[in-house]
Design a protein around this motif. Structure first.
Motif, short mmCIF file in Angstrom:
data_model
loop_
_atom_site.label_atom_id
_atom_site.label_comp_id
_atom_site.label_asym_id
_atom_site.label_seq_id
_atom_site.Cartn_x
_atom_site.Cartn_y
_atom_site.Cartn_z
N LEU A 134 0.83 -1.20 0.00
CA LEU A 134 0.00 0.00 0.00
C LEU A 134 0.87 1.26 0.00
O LEU A 134 0.54 2.25 -0.66
CB LEU A 134 -0.93 0.00 1.21
N VAL A 135 1.96 1.22 0.74
CA VAL A 135 2.88 2.36 0.75
C VAL A 135 3.48 2.55 -0.63
O VAL A 135 3.63 3.69 -1.11
CB VAL A 135 3.99 2.16 1.80
N LEU A 136 3.82 1.46 -1.31
CA LEU A 136 4.39 1.57 -2.65
C LEU A 136 3.38 2.14 -3.65
O LEU A 136 3.75 2.82 -4.60
CB LEU A 136 4.86 0.19 -3.13
N VAL A 137 2.09 1.87 -3.41
CA VAL A 137 1.06 2.41 -4.30
C VAL A 137 1.01 3.94 -4.21
O VAL A 137 0.89 4.63 -5.22
CB VAL A 137 -0.32 1.81 -3.97
N ILE A 138 1.10 4.45 -2.99
CA ILE A 138 1.01 5.90 -2.81
C ILE A 138 2.37 6.58 -2.84
O ILE A 138 2.44 7.81 -2.77
CB ILE A 138 0.31 6.24 -1.47
N ALA A 139 3.44 5.81 -2.98
CA ALA A 139 4.79 6.40 -3.00
C ALA A 139 4.97 7.46 -4.08
O ALA A 139 5.67 8.46 -3.85
CB ALA A 139 5.84 5.30 -3.14
N PRO A 140 4.40 7.29 -5.29
CA PRO A 140 4.58 8.36 -6.30
C PRO A 140 4.08 9.72 -5.86
O PRO A 140 4.56 10.75 -6.36
CB PRO A 140 3.76 7.83 -7.50
N PHE A 141 3.12 9.76 -4.93
CA PHE A 141 2.61 11.04 -4.46
C PHE A 141 3.64 11.82 -3.65
O PHE A 141 3.44 13.00 -3.36
CB PHE A 141 1.35 10.84 -3.60
N PHE A 142 4.72 11.15 -3.25
CA PHE A 142 5.75 11.83 -2.49
C PHE A 142 6.60 12.74 -3.38
O PHE A 142 7.40 13.52 -2.87
CB PHE A 142 6.67 10.81 -1.79
N LEU A 195 -14.74 7.19 -10.79
CA LEU A 195 -15.05 8.62 -10.70
C LEU A 195 -13.82 9.42 -10.30
O LEU A 195 -13.54 10.48 -10.88
CB LEU A 195 -16.18 8.85 -9.69
N LEU A 196 -13.08 8.93 -9.31
CA LEU A 196 -11.89 9.64 -8.85
C LEU A 196 -10.80 9.68 -9.92
O LEU A 196 -9.94 10.56 -9.89
CB LEU A 196 -11.33 8.97 -7.59
N THR A 197 -10.85 8.75 -10.86
CA THR A 197 -9.86 8.73 -11.93
C THR A 197 -10.32 9.53 -13.14
O THR A 197 -9.57 10.34 -13.70
CB THR A 197 -9.57 7.28 -12.36
N PHE A 198 -11.56 9.31 -13.57
CA PHE A 198 -12.05 9.93 -14.80
C PHE A 198 -12.14 11.45 -14.69
O PHE A 198 -11.76 12.17 -15.62
CB PHE A 198 -13.42 9.35 -15.16
N LEU A 243 -3.41 6.22 -11.46
CA LEU A 243 -3.63 4.83 -11.04
C LEU A 243 -3.88 4.69 -9.53
O LEU A 243 -4.76 3.93 -9.13
CB LEU A 243 -2.45 3.96 -11.48
N PRO A 244 -3.14 5.39 -8.66
CA PRO A 244 -3.42 5.25 -7.22
C PRO A 244 -4.83 5.66 -6.84
O PRO A 244 -5.40 5.11 -5.88
CB PRO A 244 -2.38 6.18 -6.58
#
Length: 286
Positions: free
Chosen positions: A107-115, A217-220, A167-168
C-alpha cells in the motif's frame, strides 16, 4: 428543557460555520465568478474590460470552435480510466488477498509516487518514452514500431501519462472495497461448483462495485480535466480542453470563451457522472 435544546441547536450551527465559510470562500464565490465570466460580452478585452451582457452565445461559440479538444479530453480520460480499472483491480485484489504480511508495504508503494511532484513524475515519462529511449529501441528491435516510429508526442504517450499519474486514485478505493469482502463467500462459490471465472462475476465483482464506482469517478474526473500530460507528452494534435482553457485565460486573454468552455466541461462531467451512478445500480453512492 427547551433552553437546552436551543443550545444544542446553536452548537450544531456553530460547528458547521467553519465549513460553510470555507466552502463560500473557495467554492461558491469562485464558481459564481466563473459563471459570470462565461456570460461576459465577447467583444470586450483585458484592456477595455468586459461587461455582463448574459451572452449565452459564448457557449455555442465555444462548442463550435473547441469541440475537438472537448471530445478528445473525454476519450483520453475514458481510456485511461478503463486501463486503470483493469490494472488497479488486479493490483488491489493481490494486495487484499495475496500479499499477506506485505500488505502495508505494498500500500505504501502504491502511494509512494505522491511523495514526488506531479510535474516531475510526468517529466520522467518524457524520458522513458523518448525517441532514443529503451522502450522505443526495444519496440523497434521487435519490429513492433517502425524505424522512424515514436511514442512521444502521440496519444499513446498522453494516455500512458494519465494512467500512471491517476492509477493510485483507482487502486485505493478498490482495495478498500475488496478488502472488506468475506473470503468465505468466495470459497462457498467454489463449493457450489462455480469455476473461478463464474465465482468472480457472481460474488467478487458485485461486492466490489462500490470501490469500482468510486475509483472510476476519482480517476475519470481529474484525468479528463488534466492538461499537464498533454502539454508535456503530447503535441498540438493531442491538446485537451485543459490546455485550451489555459491558453484562453493566459495567452489569448479571451476570458468569456475560457469561462464558457470551463462551464461546458463541468456540466458534461456532472451529467455523465450522474448518469453513470444511476446506471451502476449501487446504492452506496446515492
Amino acid at each position: 428543557m427547551s433552553e437546552t435544546v436551543r443550545r444544542k441547536g446553536r452548537t450544531g450551527y456553530l460547528l458547521l460555520l467553519p465549513g460553510v465559510v470555507w466552502l463560500s470562500l473557495f467554492f461558491v464565490i469562485p464558481f459564481y465568478s466563473l459563471v459570470a465570466t462565461s456570460l461576459y460580452n465577447a467583444d470586450g478585452s483585458v484592456f477595455r474590460g468586459y461587461e455582463m451582457s448574459w451572452a449565452f452565445g459564448n457557449y455555442t461559440n465555444a462548442i463550435q470552435e473547441y469541440w475537438g479538444p472537448l471530445v478528445r479530453s473525454l476519450v483520453y480520460g475514458g481510456i485511461a480510466t478503463l486501463i486503470c480499472l483493469v490494472l488497479g483491480y488486479v493490483l488491489a485484489y493481490a494486495i487484499a488477498f495475496k500479499s499477506g504480511r506485505w500488505k502495508n508495504l505494498m500500500l505504501v508503494l502504491v502511494i509512494a509516487p505522491f511523495f514526488t511532484s506531479f510535474l516531475v513524475r510526468t517529466l520522467s515519462w518524457k524520458l522513458i518514452l523518448a525517441d532514443d529511449g529503451f522502450i522505443v529501441n526495444t519496440l523497434q528491435a521487435l519490429q513492433l514500431l517502425g524505424d522512424d516510429g515514436r511514442l512521444l508526442a502521440t496519444p499513446i504517450a498522453v494516455v500512458a501519462g494519465l494512467t500512471y499519474n491517476f492509477l493510485p486514485f483507482m487502486v485505493l478505493p478498490l482495495y478498500a472495497s475488496i478488502d472488506k469482502i468475506d473470503h468465505r463467500l468466495i470459497e462457498a462459490s467454489s463449493d457450489l461448483y462455480a469455476n473461478p471465472i463464474v465465482g468472480f462475476f457472481k460474488v467478487t465483482w458485485p461486492l466490489s462495485l462500490p470501490g469500482v464506482i468510486s475509483g472510476t469517478l476519482l480517476t475519470f474526473i481529474p484525468a479528463s480535466g488534466d492538461y499537464i500530460n498533454a502539454q508535456l507528452l503530447g503535441s498540438p494534435n493531442e491538446r485537451m480542453v485543459g490546455n485550451v482553457i489555459q491558453d484562453l485565460f493566459t495567452d489569448a486573454g479571451d476570458y468569456p470563451a475560457a469561462g464558457a468552455l470551463s462551464m461546458i466541461m463541468m456540466i458534461l462531467i456532472v451529467v455523465m457522472v450522474l448518469f453513470y451512478i444511476r446506471r451502476s445500480g449501487t446504492e452506496d453512492l446515492l
